[in-house]
Design a protein around this motif. Structure first.
Motif, PDB file in Angstrom:
ATOM      1  N   ALA A 183       1.565   3.954   9.119  1.00  0.00           N
ATOM      2  CA  ALA A 183       1.531   4.810   7.928  1.00  0.00           C
ATOM      3  C   ALA A 183       0.113   4.923   7.386  1.00  0.00           C
ATOM      4  O   ALA A 183      -0.331   6.016   6.986  1.00  0.00           O
ATOM      5  N   ALA A 184      -0.612   3.816   7.372  1.00  0.00           N
ATOM      6  CA  ALA A 184      -1.979   3.826   6.851  1.00  0.00           C
ATOM      7  C   ALA A 184      -2.894   4.699   7.707  1.00  0.00           C
ATOM      8  O   ALA A 184      -3.692   5.487   7.177  1.00  0.00           O
ATOM      9  N   VAL A 185      -2.797   4.579   9.018  1.00  0.00           N
ATOM     10  CA  VAL A 185      -3.670   5.368   9.903  1.00  0.00           C
ATOM     11  C   VAL A 185      -3.375   6.852   9.760  1.00  0.00           C
ATOM     12  O   VAL A 185      -4.294   7.674   9.645  1.00  0.00           O
ATOM     13  N   PHE A 186      -2.103   7.236   9.755  1.00  0.00           N
ATOM     14  CA  PHE A 186      -1.758   8.648   9.611  1.00  0.00           C
ATOM     15  C   PHE A 186      -2.174   9.195   8.248  1.00  0.00           C
ATOM     16  O   PHE A 186      -2.673  10.324   8.152  1.00  0.00           O
ATOM     17  N   ALA A 187      -1.966   8.425   7.192  1.00  0.00           N
ATOM     18  CA  ALA A 187      -2.292   8.910   5.850  1.00  0.00           C
ATOM     19  C   ALA A 187      -3.799   8.997   5.629  1.00  0.00           C
ATOM     20  O   ALA A 187      -4.297   9.958   5.031  1.00  0.00           O
ATOM     21  N   ARG A 188      -4.542   8.006   6.103  1.00  0.00           N
ATOM     22  CA  ARG A 188      -5.989   7.978   5.883  1.00  0.00           C
ATOM     23  C   ARG A 188      -6.691   9.094   6.653  1.00  0.00           C
ATOM     24  O   ARG A 188      -7.714   9.613   6.206  1.00  0.00           O
ATOM     25  N   ASN A 189      -6.170   9.470   7.803  1.00  0.00           N
ATOM     26  CA  ASN A 189      -6.841  10.465   8.635  1.00  0.00           C
ATOM     27  C   ASN A 189      -6.272  11.868   8.469  1.00  0.00           C
ATOM     28  O   ASN A 189      -7.024  12.834   8.448  1.00  0.00           O
ATOM     29  N   GLY A 190      -4.953  11.982   8.377  1.00  0.00           N
ATOM     30  CA  GLY A 190      -4.348  13.302   8.350  1.00  0.00           C
ATOM     31  C   GLY A 190      -4.183  13.894   6.976  1.00  0.00           C
ATOM     32  O   GLY A 190      -3.986  15.101   6.833  1.00  0.00           O
ATOM     33  N   GLY A 191      -4.232  13.059   5.938  1.00  0.00           N
ATOM     34  CA  GLY A 191      -3.962  13.580   4.609  1.00  0.00           C
ATOM     35  C   GLY A 191      -2.508  14.013   4.487  1.00  0.00           C
ATOM     36  O   GLY A 191      -1.721  13.893   5.420  1.00  0.00           O
ATOM     37  N   LEU A 238       8.039  14.060  -9.578  1.00  0.00           N
ATOM     38  CA  LEU A 238       9.164  13.245 -10.030  1.00  0.00           C
ATOM     39  C   LEU A 238       9.458  12.094  -9.076  1.00  0.00           C
ATOM     40  O   LEU A 238      10.017  11.075  -9.473  1.00  0.00           O
ATOM     41  N   LEU A 239       9.077  12.266  -7.816  1.00  0.00           N
ATOM     42  CA  LEU A 239       9.356  11.222  -6.831  1.00  0.00           C
ATOM     43  C   LEU A 239       8.558   9.949  -7.098  1.00  0.00           C
ATOM     44  O   LEU A 239       8.912   8.869  -6.612  1.00  0.00           O
ATOM     45  N   ALA A 240       7.492  10.047  -7.876  1.00  0.00           N
ATOM     46  CA  ALA A 240       6.679   8.874  -8.192  1.00  0.00           C
ATOM     47  C   ALA A 240       7.467   7.813  -8.959  1.00  0.00           C
ATOM     48  O   ALA A 240       7.049   6.651  -9.028  1.00  0.00           O
ATOM     49  N   ARG A 241       8.606   8.185  -9.515  1.00  0.00           N
ATOM     50  CA  ARG A 241       9.433   7.209 -10.216  1.00  0.00           C
ATOM     51  C   ARG A 241      10.139   6.263  -9.247  1.00  0.00           C
ATOM     52  O   ARG A 241      10.615   5.203  -9.653  1.00  0.00           O
ATOM     53  N   PHE A 242      10.213   6.643  -7.989  1.00  0.00           N
ATOM     54  CA  PHE A 242      11.019   5.885  -7.034  1.00  0.00           C
ATOM     55  C   PHE A 242      10.222   5.280  -5.878  1.00  0.00           C
ATOM     56  O   PHE A 242      10.716   4.372  -5.216  1.00  0.00           O
ATOM     57  N   VAL A 243       9.018   5.807  -5.621  1.00  0.00           N
ATOM     58  CA  VAL A 243       8.215   5.274  -4.519  1.00  0.00           C
ATOM     59  C   VAL A 243       6.970   4.594  -5.076  1.00  0.00           C
ATOM     60  O   VAL A 243       6.571   4.826  -6.227  1.00  0.00           O
ATOM     61  N   HIS A 244       6.357   3.775  -4.247  1.00  0.00           N
ATOM     62  CA  HIS A 244       5.209   2.958  -4.656  1.00  0.00           C
ATOM     63  C   HIS A 244       3.986   3.404  -3.863  1.00  0.00           C
ATOM     64  O   HIS A 244       3.923   3.227  -2.642  1.00  0.00           O
ATOM     65  N   HIS A 245       3.021   3.979  -4.567  1.00  0.00           N
ATOM     66  CA  HIS A 245       1.844   4.532  -3.905  1.00  0.00           C
ATOM     67  C   HIS A 245       0.846   3.445  -3.536  1.00  0.00           C
ATOM     68  O   HIS A 245       0.562   2.548  -4.333  1.00  0.00           O
ATOM     69  N   GLN A 246       0.316   3.547  -2.326  1.00  0.00           N
ATOM     70  CA  GLN A 246      -0.715   2.624  -1.854  1.00  0.00           C
ATOM     71  C   GLN A 246      -2.075   3.246  -2.141  1.00  0.00           C
ATOM     72  O   GLN A 246      -2.496   4.200  -1.482  1.00  0.00           O
ATOM     73  N   THR A 247      -2.757   2.714  -3.138  1.00  0.00           N
ATOM     74  CA  THR A 247      -3.962   3.364  -3.660  1.00  0.00           C
ATOM     75  C   THR A 247      -5.110   3.390  -2.662  1.00  0.00           C
ATOM     76  O   THR A 247      -5.962   4.284  -2.721  1.00  0.00           O
ATOM     77  N   GLU A 248      -5.173   2.429  -1.753  1.00  0.00           N
ATOM     78  CA  GLU A 248      -6.261   2.393  -0.785  1.00  0.00           C
ATOM     79  C   GLU A 248      -5.905   3.134   0.498  1.00  0.00           C
ATOM     80  O   GLU A 248      -6.734   3.855   1.054  1.00  0.00           O
ATOM     81  N   ASP A 249      -4.679   2.970   0.957  1.00  0.00           N
ATOM     82  CA  ASP A 249      -4.298   3.550   2.247  1.00  0.00           C
ATOM     83  C   ASP A 249      -3.550   4.872   2.129  1.00  0.00           C
ATOM     84  O   ASP A 249      -3.175   5.470   3.138  1.00  0.00           O
ATOM     85  N   LYS A 250      -3.282   5.337   0.897  1.00  0.00           N
ATOM     86  CA  LYS A 250      -2.871   6.715   0.624  1.00  0.00           C
ATOM     87  C   LYS A 250      -1.474   7.105   1.113  1.00  0.00           C
ATOM     88  O   LYS A 250      -1.187   8.291   1.284  1.00  0.00           O
ATOM     89  N   TYR A 390      -5.396  -1.726   5.466  1.00  0.00           N
ATOM     90  CA  TYR A 390      -6.162  -1.349   6.652  1.00  0.00           C
ATOM     91  C   TYR A 390      -7.601  -1.843   6.558  1.00  0.00           C
ATOM     92  O   TYR A 390      -8.169  -2.317   7.544  1.00  0.00           O
ATOM     93  N   GLY A 391      -8.191  -1.750   5.375  1.00  0.00           N
ATOM     94  CA  GLY A 391      -9.593  -2.140   5.213  1.00  0.00           C
ATOM     95  C   GLY A 391      -9.855  -3.617   5.400  1.00  0.00           C
ATOM     96  O   GLY A 391     -11.007  -4.023   5.582  1.00  0.00           O
ATOM     97  N   SER A 392      -8.820  -4.447   5.359  1.00  0.00           N
ATOM     98  CA  SER A 392      -9.018  -5.890   5.517  1.00  0.00           C
ATOM     99  C   SER A 392      -9.040  -6.315   6.985  1.00  0.00           C
ATOM    100  O   SER A 392      -9.358  -7.469   7.284  1.00  0.00           O
ATOM    101  N   LEU A 393      -8.741  -5.406   7.888  1.00  0.00           N
ATOM    102  CA  LEU A 393      -8.693  -5.752   9.309  1.00  0.00           C
ATOM    103  C   LEU A 393     -10.088  -5.749   9.926  1.00  0.00           C
ATOM    104  O   LEU A 393     -11.002  -5.060   9.466  1.00  0.00           O
TER     105      LEU A 393
END
Length: 415
Positions: A183-191, A238-250, A390-393
């Motif tokens: 998820a981190a690789v796809f989100a960080r690169n593909g937007g 509205l979906l932000a009420r139910f999911v948890h956003h990863q601020t670094e890995d997007k 991802y950044g800690s690897l």
């Protein structure tokens, strides 16, 4: 221009016949440059002459002394003089002279002024990258080019949402870290929106291994609100009420509720369909971290919606064997299950700090007859416990996960 002379009698006759052909056709007055080009072509229509063999170097001397003789169609002129045509599909000039608009438009077609070639980016890594930063443009190395290809693969957007399911019937086989890293690789690169979804009914740990948002909502809170979120007036925020956003890995995380029994968070097939419809409406890519019960309704329905299957395993023998048995069972069921198994990607993570490269490669080779691709991940302490980022690897681990995501993306492109 070279004057006609006895040394070039064939050329002199040719030009004379061209002039007579023009007068016979009653062509209007035109510039000297265009007239010479038309005269030669008119001769081919009104009074064809036998092919001639000009002296050596004749064509080249004509080109240098008077380029207007070849004008717009070098192939047509070469055919008249007996030289080899340089363009295989020369236009029919008789129709041009006759005034057919379509053919005349074809003859006047020009090359585009636009440069459609992709700009080449110089090297940015290693010694080549250092030289490029100093103003000496160097082409990237083979390894950097391979990395760029993988980044391009995971940066694609497909026509419609895609679902990736990470599976293994054995607990502790690295399913959750695999889900998080993909998820981190796809989100960080593909937007674009990417969701990691915990589909585990028995103590799923995806919520523990990722960042928590400003609430404690889980999939059980989202389920009764699927109707509202699927309405035409619903807004994505509205979906932000139910999911948890990863601020670094997007990417976003849909948590399970690990503090209750499985019986208290039972998801039926109809429930999963509703949840998947919401996920597909708001996210371009859904990565599902599955449970261990392959007979559960939510597990079976997950497989039904899967576009790309990922087998997560470590170098532990029991984990590898469970993954292989799952692929074989899907093959035996045939149909879409066999297709998923054949197209599966196996990601083998080194679980032992003291493990060897030969050990992880050996496990990967064992899966080669069963799956489309196998990828190995080196040991990294940042994946062992706590929240995963991802950044800690280490750089080598990041590169391995990029290669793994690129292998997965290849299957998404074909689906």
């Amino acid at each position: 221009m070279r004057e006609p002379s006895p040394e070039y009698p064939a050329a002199q006759d040719h030009f004379t016949q061209g002039s007579e052909g023009r007068e016979a056709a009653n062509l209007p007055a035109m510039s000297r440059r265009s007239r010479r080009g038309i005269e030669g072509r008119t001769a081919a229509v009104s009074a064809p002459v036998p092919p001639v063999q000009p002296p050596a170097g004749f064509a080249e001397s004509l080109r240098q002394d008077n380029p207007s003789l070849v004008w717009e169609d070098e192939a047509g002129y070469a055919a008249e003089t007996g030289l080899a045509a340089e363009q295989p599909d020369a236009p029919d000039w008789s129709s041009v002279i006759a005034g057919e608009p379509e053919t005349r438009a074809t003859a006047r077609r020009r090359a585009s002024f636009l440069d459609t070639q992709t700009a080449r980016i110089p090297a940015t890594r290693g010694f080549r990258g250092l030289l490029s930063s100093m103003g000496i443009r160097m082409s990237p190395s083979e390894s950097e080019q391979a990395e760029r290809r993988d980044i391009r693969a995971v940066s694609q957007h497909w026509p419609g949402p895609r679902t990736i399911s990470v599976v293994n019937g054995k607990g502790g086989a690295n399913k959750t870290p695999t889900t998080v890293m993909l998820a981190a690789v796809f989100a960080r690169n593909g937007g674009g929106p990417v969701l990691a979804w915990d589909n585990n009914e028995t103590r799923g740990t995806l919520g523990w291994r990722t960042e928590q948002g400003p609430h404690d909502s889980t999939v059980m809170d989202l389920l009764p609100n699927t109707g509202n979120l699927l309405s035409p007036s619903a807004q994505s925020a509205l979906l932000a009420r139910f999911v948890h956003h990863q601020t670094e890995d997007k990417f976003d995380v849909l948590r399970s509720k690990p503090d209750v029994l499985a019986s208290e968070q039972k998801i039926t097939m109809a429930d999963f369909d509703a949840l998947h419809e919401v996920a597909s409406k708001y996210f371009r890519l859904n990565l599902v971290d599955s449970g261990n019960d392959e007979s559960a309704e939510r597990w079976l329905r997950m497989i039904h919606h899967t576009d790309q299957l990922v087998i997560a395993t470590t170098t532990v023998e029991e984990h590898a064997e469970a993954g292989a048995l799952l692929l074989e069972a899907l093959q035996e069921r045939g149909g879409m299950f066999a297709e998923l198994a054949t197209n599966a990607v196996v990601i083998v993570s080194q679980s032992d700090r003291n493990g060897t490269d030969a050990q992880v490669r050996g496990v990967a080779r064992g899966f080669e007859p069963l799956a489309r691709a196998t990828v190995t991940i080196p040991y990294d302490a940042a994946l062992r416990k706590g929240q995963i980022r991802y950044g800690s690897l280490r750089p080598a681990t990041q590169r391995a996960w990029l290669a793994a995501a690129a292998a997965v993306a290849e299957g998404l492109s074909a689906s």
